[in-house]
Design a protein around this motif. Structure first.
Motif, PDB file in Angstrom:
ATOM      1  N   ARG A  90      -2.383   9.499 -22.113  1.00 18.09           N
ATOM      2  CA  ARG A  90      -1.994   8.178 -21.618  1.00 18.09           C
ATOM      3  C   ARG A  90      -3.093   7.184 -21.935  1.00 18.09           C
ATOM      4  NH1 ARG A  90       0.458   7.795 -15.714  1.00 18.09           N
ATOM      5  NH2 ARG A  90       1.083   5.626 -15.760  1.00 18.09           N
ATOM      6  N   GLY A  91      -2.738   5.928 -22.166  1.00 16.08           N
ATOM      7  CA  GLY A  91      -3.716   4.886 -22.472  1.00 16.08           C
ATOM      8  C   GLY A  91      -4.266   4.231 -21.215  1.00 16.08           C
ATOM      9  N   ALA A  92      -5.364   3.514 -21.376  1.00 14.82           N
ATOM     10  CA  ALA A  92      -5.971   2.773 -20.271  1.00 14.82           C
ATOM     11  C   ALA A  92      -6.298   1.363 -20.749  1.00 14.82           C
ATOM     12  CB  ALA A  92      -7.248   3.461 -19.789  1.00 14.82           C
ATOM     13  N   GLU A  93      -6.061   0.406 -19.898  1.00 18.30           N
ATOM     14  CA  GLU A  93      -6.365  -0.984 -20.210  1.00 18.30           C
ATOM     15  C   GLU A  93      -7.778  -1.324 -19.757  1.00 18.30           C
ATOM     16  OE1 GLU A  93      -3.284  -3.518 -18.738  1.00 18.30           O
ATOM     17  OE2 GLU A  93      -1.712  -2.244 -19.567  1.00 18.30           O
ATOM     18  N   SER A  94      -8.258  -2.487 -20.195  1.00 21.63           N
ATOM     19  CA  SER A  94      -9.619  -2.884 -19.830  1.00 21.63           C
ATOM     20  C   SER A  94      -9.725  -3.162 -18.338  1.00 21.63           C
ATOM     21  CB  SER A  94     -10.054  -4.106 -20.641  1.00 21.63           C
ATOM     22  OG  SER A  94      -9.224  -5.197 -20.351  1.00 21.63           O
ATOM     23  N   GLN A  95     -10.940  -3.113 -17.867  1.00 17.84           N
ATOM     24  CA  GLN A  95     -11.337  -3.338 -16.481  1.00 17.84           C
ATOM     25  C   GLN A  95     -10.992  -2.180 -15.537  1.00 17.84           C
ATOM     26  OE1 GLN A  95     -13.466  -5.793 -16.205  1.00 17.84           O
ATOM     27  NE2 GLN A  95     -12.982  -6.280 -18.321  1.00 17.84           N
ATOM     28  N   GLN A  96     -10.547  -1.068 -16.067  1.00 13.42           N
ATOM     29  CA  GLN A  96     -10.358   0.113 -15.238  1.00 13.42           C
ATOM     30  C   GLN A  96     -11.650   0.918 -15.232  1.00 13.42           C
ATOM     31  OE1 GLN A  96      -6.967   2.613 -15.704  1.00 13.42           O
ATOM     32  NE2 GLN A  96      -5.704   0.991 -16.552  1.00 13.42           N
ATOM     33  N   LEU A  97     -11.875   1.648 -14.167  1.00 12.37           N
ATOM     34  CA  LEU A  97     -12.994   2.576 -14.113  1.00 12.37           C
ATOM     35  C   LEU A  97     -12.426   3.968 -14.341  1.00 12.37           C
ATOM     36  CD1 LEU A  97     -16.054   2.867 -13.597  1.00 12.37           C
ATOM     37  CD2 LEU A  97     -15.461   3.407 -11.236  1.00 12.37           C
ATOM     38  N   LEU A  98     -12.923   4.628 -15.372  1.00 13.13           N
ATOM     39  CA  LEU A  98     -12.460   5.965 -15.719  1.00 13.13           C
ATOM     40  C   LEU A  98     -13.459   7.008 -15.219  1.00 13.13           C
ATOM     41  CD1 LEU A  98     -11.318   5.307 -19.384  1.00 13.13           C
ATOM     42  CD2 LEU A  98     -10.013   5.048 -17.258  1.00 13.13           C
TER      43      LEU A  98
END
Length: 140
Positions: A90-98
């Motif tokens: 799955r993809g992640a967008e900016s400003q997320q904390l992984l």
């Protein structure tokens, strides 16, 4: 936790605080225990994203490689990556904390094998990885 394990954890924290690539990607060591490491990495659009404004696969690969390498290092062994397999779920967008979690599954004298996952803030699985590492020496 024994004094030697505390000393090793402090040593690893210091090494990774000084690692230029880890700092460039803004990774932080959150938790260390024998055979396991948890790291965080934000998704900063100026650093971590591709042309679609989603986290770049290379940034995700770096996070799992580092998480697995640190999991190996918690045993006191220095390692380098021999091979690595990633499944991008799955993809992640900016400003997320992984969060990257590396777990040791084989602790050999010459090679080690680890697995890792990357999770977003909602605990969604983004990446699943496995790698083999070559033991090059020991810490401390």
């Amino acid at each position: 936790m024994t004094n030697q394990k505390l000393l090793l954890n402090d040593h690893l924290q210091n090494i990774y605080k000084q690692n230029a690539f880890v700092n460039l990607l803004e990774m932080k060591l959150i938790e260390l225990e024998p055979g396991k490491a948890k790291l965080s990495m934000p998704v900063n659009k100026e650093i971590h994203t591709n042309l679609y404004k989603m986290v770049h696969g290379g940034a995700l690969a770096a996070l799992v490689d580092t998480a697995m390498g640190v999991a190996c290092a918690t045993t006191g062994k220095k390692v380098v990556t021999l091979d690595m397999n990633l499944n991008f779920i799955r993809g992640a967008e900016s400003q997320q904390l992984l969060t990257g979690v590396g777990t040791l599954i084989h602790d050999g004298k010459q090679t080690m094998v680890a697995e890792a996952e990357v999770l977003d803030a909602d605990n969604n699985l983004l990446v699943k990885a496995r790698a083999t590492f070559f033991v090059t020496g020991s810490f401390l």
